[in-house]
Design a protein around this motif. Structure first.
Motif, PDB file in Angstrom:
ATOM      1  N   LEU A 108       0.865  -1.060  -0.095  1.00  0.00           N
ATOM      2  CA  LEU A 108       0.181  -0.026  -0.157  1.00  0.00           C
ATOM      3  C   LEU A 108       0.811   1.129  -0.159  1.00  0.00           C
ATOM      4  CD1 LEU A 108      -2.740   1.212   0.052  1.00  0.00           C
ATOM      5  CD2 LEU A 108      -2.618   1.164   2.704  1.00  0.00           C
ATOM      6  N   THR A 109       1.999   1.378   0.746  1.00  0.00           N
ATOM      7  CA  THR A 109       2.848   2.353   0.953  1.00  0.00           C
ATOM      8  C   THR A 109       3.486   2.670  -0.490  1.00  0.00           C
ATOM      9  OG1 THR A 109       3.170   2.099   3.035  1.00  0.00           O
ATOM     10  CG2 THR A 109       4.751   3.223   2.078  1.00  0.00           C
ATOM     11  N   GLU A 110       4.053   1.415  -1.126  1.00  0.00           N
ATOM     12  CA  GLU A 110       4.843   1.589  -2.457  1.00  0.00           C
ATOM     13  C   GLU A 110       3.607   2.286  -3.668  1.00  0.00           C
ATOM     14  OE1 GLU A 110       6.100  -2.098  -3.489  1.00  0.00           O
ATOM     15  OE2 GLU A 110       7.542  -2.269  -1.799  1.00  0.00           O
ATOM     16  N   GLY A 111       2.440   1.731  -3.383  1.00  0.00           N
ATOM     17  CA  GLY A 111       1.499   2.539  -4.273  1.00  0.00           C
ATOM     18  C   GLY A 111       1.125   3.757  -4.025  1.00  0.00           C
ATOM     19  N   LEU A 112       1.070   4.090  -2.889  1.00  0.00           N
ATOM     20  CA  LEU A 112       1.033   5.748  -2.523  1.00  0.00           C
ATOM     21  C   LEU A 112       2.152   6.366  -2.899  1.00  0.00           C
ATOM     22  CD1 LEU A 112      -0.682   5.142   1.121  1.00  0.00           C
ATOM     23  CD2 LEU A 112      -1.999   6.116  -1.050  1.00  0.00           C
ATOM     24  N   ALA A 113       3.219   5.984  -2.853  1.00  0.00           N
ATOM     25  CA  ALA A 113       4.482   6.609  -3.305  1.00  0.00           C
ATOM     26  C   ALA A 113       4.407   6.610  -4.715  1.00  0.00           C
ATOM     27  CB  ALA A 113       5.671   5.891  -2.587  1.00  0.00           C
ATOM     28  N   ALA A 114       4.003   5.489  -5.574  1.00  0.00           N
ATOM     29  CA  ALA A 114       4.180   5.777  -7.021  1.00  0.00           C
ATOM     30  C   ALA A 114       2.984   6.596  -7.532  1.00  0.00           C
ATOM     31  CB  ALA A 114       3.749   4.242  -7.483  1.00  0.00           C
ATOM     32  N   ARG A 115       1.781   6.681  -6.934  1.00  0.00           N
ATOM     33  CA  ARG A 115       0.994   7.581  -7.428  1.00  0.00           C
ATOM     34  C   ARG A 115       1.233   9.286  -6.936  1.00  0.00           C
ATOM     35  NH1 ARG A 115      -4.293   5.815  -8.082  1.00  0.00           N
ATOM     36  NH2 ARG A 115      -5.311   7.708  -7.262  1.00  0.00           N
ATOM     37  N   ASN A 116       2.153   9.443  -5.932  1.00  0.00           N
ATOM     38  CA  ASN A 116       2.423  10.654  -5.665  1.00  0.00           C
ATOM     39  C   ASN A 116       3.583  11.147  -6.888  1.00  0.00           C
ATOM     40  OD1 ASN A 116       2.961  13.096  -4.343  1.00  0.00           O
ATOM     41  ND2 ASN A 116       4.440  12.110  -2.848  1.00  0.00           N
ATOM     42  N   VAL A 117       4.530  10.310  -7.094  1.00  0.00           N
ATOM     43  CA  VAL A 117       5.475  10.585  -7.996  1.00  0.00           C
ATOM     44  C   VAL A 117       5.045  10.877  -9.573  1.00  0.00           C
ATOM     45  CG1 VAL A 117       7.399   9.255  -9.445  1.00  0.00           C
ATOM     46  CG2 VAL A 117       7.398   9.246  -7.044  1.00  0.00           C
ATOM     47  N   ALA A 118       3.790  10.056  -9.796  1.00  0.00           N
ATOM     48  CA  ALA A 118       3.273  10.106 -10.879  1.00  0.00           C
ATOM     49  C   ALA A 118       2.685  11.532 -11.128  1.00  0.00           C
ATOM     50  CB  ALA A 118       2.018   8.975 -11.499  1.00  0.00           C
ATOM     51  N   ARG A 119       1.973  11.732  -9.917  1.00  0.00           N
ATOM     52  CA  ARG A 119       1.099  13.044  -9.706  1.00  0.00           C
ATOM     53  C   ARG A 119       2.125  14.312  -9.860  1.00  0.00           C
ATOM     54  NH1 ARG A 119       0.515  16.763  -6.002  1.00  0.00           N
ATOM     55  NH2 ARG A 119       1.572  15.437  -4.629  1.00  0.00           N
ATOM     56  N   ARG A 120       3.241  14.146  -9.416  1.00  0.00           N
ATOM     57  CA  ARG A 120       4.117  15.334  -9.362  1.00  0.00           C
ATOM     58  C   ARG A 120       4.779  15.401 -10.990  1.00  0.00           C
ATOM     59  NH1 ARG A 120       8.008  15.571  -4.196  1.00  0.00           N
ATOM     60  NH2 ARG A 120       6.318  15.609  -2.460  1.00  0.00           N
ATOM     61  N   THR A 121       4.997  14.133 -11.561  1.00  0.00           N
ATOM     62  CA  THR A 121       5.517  14.223 -13.023  1.00  0.00           C
ATOM     63  C   THR A 121       4.391  15.056 -13.794  1.00  0.00           C
ATOM     64  OG1 THR A 121       6.543  12.371 -12.597  1.00  0.00           O
ATOM     65  CG2 THR A 121       6.296  13.106 -14.787  1.00  0.00           C
ATOM     66  N   ARG A 122       3.254  14.557 -13.684  1.00  0.00           N
ATOM     67  CA  ARG A 122       2.165  15.284 -14.499  1.00  0.00           C
ATOM     68  C   ARG A 122       2.139  16.669 -14.163  1.00  0.00           C
ATOM     69  NH1 ARG A 122      -0.952  10.799 -12.525  1.00  0.00           N
ATOM     70  NH2 ARG A 122      -2.074  12.099 -11.375  1.00  0.00           N
ATOM     71  N   LYS A 123       2.108  17.209 -12.980  1.00  0.00           N
ATOM     72  CA  LYS A 123       2.043  18.560 -12.521  1.00  0.00           C
ATOM     73  C   LYS A 123       3.262  19.320 -13.007  1.00  0.00           C
ATOM     74  CE  LYS A 123       1.564  21.253  -8.342  1.00  0.00           C
ATOM     75  NZ  LYS A 123       1.379  21.205  -6.786  1.00  0.00           N
ATOM     76  N   GLU A 124       4.534  18.812 -13.053  1.00  0.00           N
ATOM     77  CA  GLU A 124       5.602  19.415 -13.627  1.00  0.00           C
ATOM     78  C   GLU A 124       5.431  19.365 -15.069  1.00  0.00           C
ATOM     79  OE1 GLU A 124       9.205  17.445 -12.678  1.00  0.00           O
ATOM     80  OE2 GLU A 124       8.769  17.761 -10.434  1.00  0.00           O
ATOM     81  N   GLN A 125       4.732  18.507 -15.856  1.00  0.00           N
ATOM     82  CA  GLN A 125       4.653  18.536 -17.364  1.00  0.00           C
ATOM     83  C   GLN A 125       3.701  19.561 -17.631  1.00  0.00           C
ATOM     84  OE1 GLN A 125       3.425  14.558 -18.263  1.00  0.00           O
ATOM     85  NE2 GLN A 125       5.730  13.782 -18.561  1.00  0.00           N
ATOM     86  N   LEU A 126       2.614  19.716 -17.154  1.00  0.00           N
ATOM     87  CA  LEU A 126       1.637  20.702 -17.073  1.00  0.00           C
ATOM     88  C   LEU A 126       2.087  22.320 -16.878  1.00  0.00           C
ATOM     89  CD1 LEU A 126      -1.396  21.631 -17.527  1.00  0.00           C
ATOM     90  CD2 LEU A 126      -1.723  21.433 -14.954  1.00  0.00           C
ATOM     91  N   ARG A 127       3.121  22.208 -16.072  1.00  0.00           N
ATOM     92  CA  ARG A 127       3.509  23.640 -15.537  1.00  0.00           C
ATOM     93  C   ARG A 127       4.473  23.871 -16.973  1.00  0.00           C
ATOM     94  NH1 ARG A 127       5.315  23.462  -9.483  1.00  0.00           N
ATOM     95  NH2 ARG A 127       3.093  24.081  -8.650  1.00  0.00           N
ATOM     96  N   ASP A 128       5.181  22.814 -17.357  1.00  0.00           N
ATOM     97  CA  ASP A 128       6.191  23.202 -18.518  1.00  0.00           C
ATOM     98  C   ASP A 128       5.466  23.689 -19.743  1.00  0.00           C
ATOM     99  OD1 ASP A 128       8.392  22.712 -17.074  1.00  0.00           O
ATOM    100  OD2 ASP A 128       8.663  20.764 -17.888  1.00  0.00           O
ATOM    101  N   ARG A 129       4.139  22.886 -19.894  1.00  0.00           N
ATOM    102  CA  ARG A 129       3.289  23.250 -21.009  1.00  0.00           C
ATOM    103  C   ARG A 129       2.679  24.813 -21.117  1.00  0.00           C
ATOM    104  NH1 ARG A 129       1.056  17.833 -20.688  1.00  0.00           N
ATOM    105  NH2 ARG A 129      -0.682  18.770 -19.846  1.00  0.00           N
ATOM    106  N   LEU A 130       2.090  24.901 -19.606  1.00  0.00           N
ATOM    107  CA  LEU A 130       1.822  26.271 -19.552  1.00  0.00           C
ATOM    108  C   LEU A 130       2.802  27.623 -19.720  1.00  0.00           C
ATOM    109  CD1 LEU A 130      -0.695  25.514 -16.783  1.00  0.00           C
ATOM    110  CD2 LEU A 130      -1.375  26.077 -19.274  1.00  0.00           C
ATOM    111  N   SER A 131       3.990  27.062 -19.360  1.00  0.00           N
ATOM    112  CA  SER A 131       5.066  28.096 -19.412  1.00  0.00           C
ATOM    113  C   SER A 131       5.619  28.409 -20.793  1.00  0.00           C
ATOM    114  CB  SER A 131       6.318  27.914 -18.253  1.00  0.00           C
ATOM    115  OG  SER A 131       6.765  26.893 -18.743  1.00  0.00           O
ATOM    116  N   GLY A 132       5.100  27.267 -21.642  1.00  0.00           N
ATOM    117  CA  GLY A 132       5.925  27.573 -23.123  1.00  0.00           C
ATOM    118  C   GLY A 132       7.187  26.774 -23.127  1.00  0.00           C
ATOM    119  N   ASP A 133       7.799  26.066 -22.082  1.00  0.00           N
ATOM    120  CA  ASP A 133       9.046  25.428 -22.071  1.00  0.00           C
ATOM    121  C   ASP A 133       9.057  23.971 -22.586  1.00  0.00           C
ATOM    122  OD1 ASP A 133      10.056  27.807 -21.057  1.00  0.00           O
ATOM    123  OD2 ASP A 133       9.999  26.911 -19.095  1.00  0.00           O
TER     124      ASP A 133
END
Length: 114
Positions: free
Chosen positions: A86-111
């Motif tokens: 369960l802890t591994e799954g939660l950590a993996a979901r957190n990493v995926a969420r952060r990655t999606r958030k960074e990708q969205l920020r990059d797309r919004l900033s035009g980088d």
């Protein structure tokens, strides 16, 4: 290419190369089944200990309190593999969420790379 392996007759056979990832974001593992297993495990352990203490002769409310108190360390030991998954799954979901958030920020900033 992966290394060859020797067959019983002395000839060499090629092992298939592992397939490459598609390049898309990794799908985080499902945590709901592990959460349900852990929760049900905790409940089963608590009920079993309460029933055992009640059968030994301790009356209702004290049996409930002692059973709940004893179920915590017993569940901690017995349900460790489930809790780790369960802890591994939660950590993996957190990493995926952060990655999606960074990708969205990059797309919004035009980088984003074209």
């Amino acid at each position: 290419m992966t290394p060859d392996r020797s067959l019983e007759d002395g000839t060499m056979a090629q092992t298939p190369a592992p397939s490459a990832p598609t390049g898309g974001p990794a799908t985080p593992p499902r945590i709901v089944p592990w959460l349900l297993v852990y929760t049900l495990g905790r409940l089963v352990i608590a009920v079993a200990l309460i029933a055992l203490i009640w059968l030994v002769g301790l009356p209702g409310f004290p049996a409930l309190l002692f059973g709940l108190l004893l179920s915590m360390p017993v569940a901690y030991v017995l349900l460790r593999p489930v809790r780790d998954r369960l802890t591994e799954g939660l950590a993996a979901r957190n990493v995926a969420r952060r990655t999606r958030k960074e990708q969205l920020r990059d797309r919004l900033s035009g980088d984003a790379a074209a």
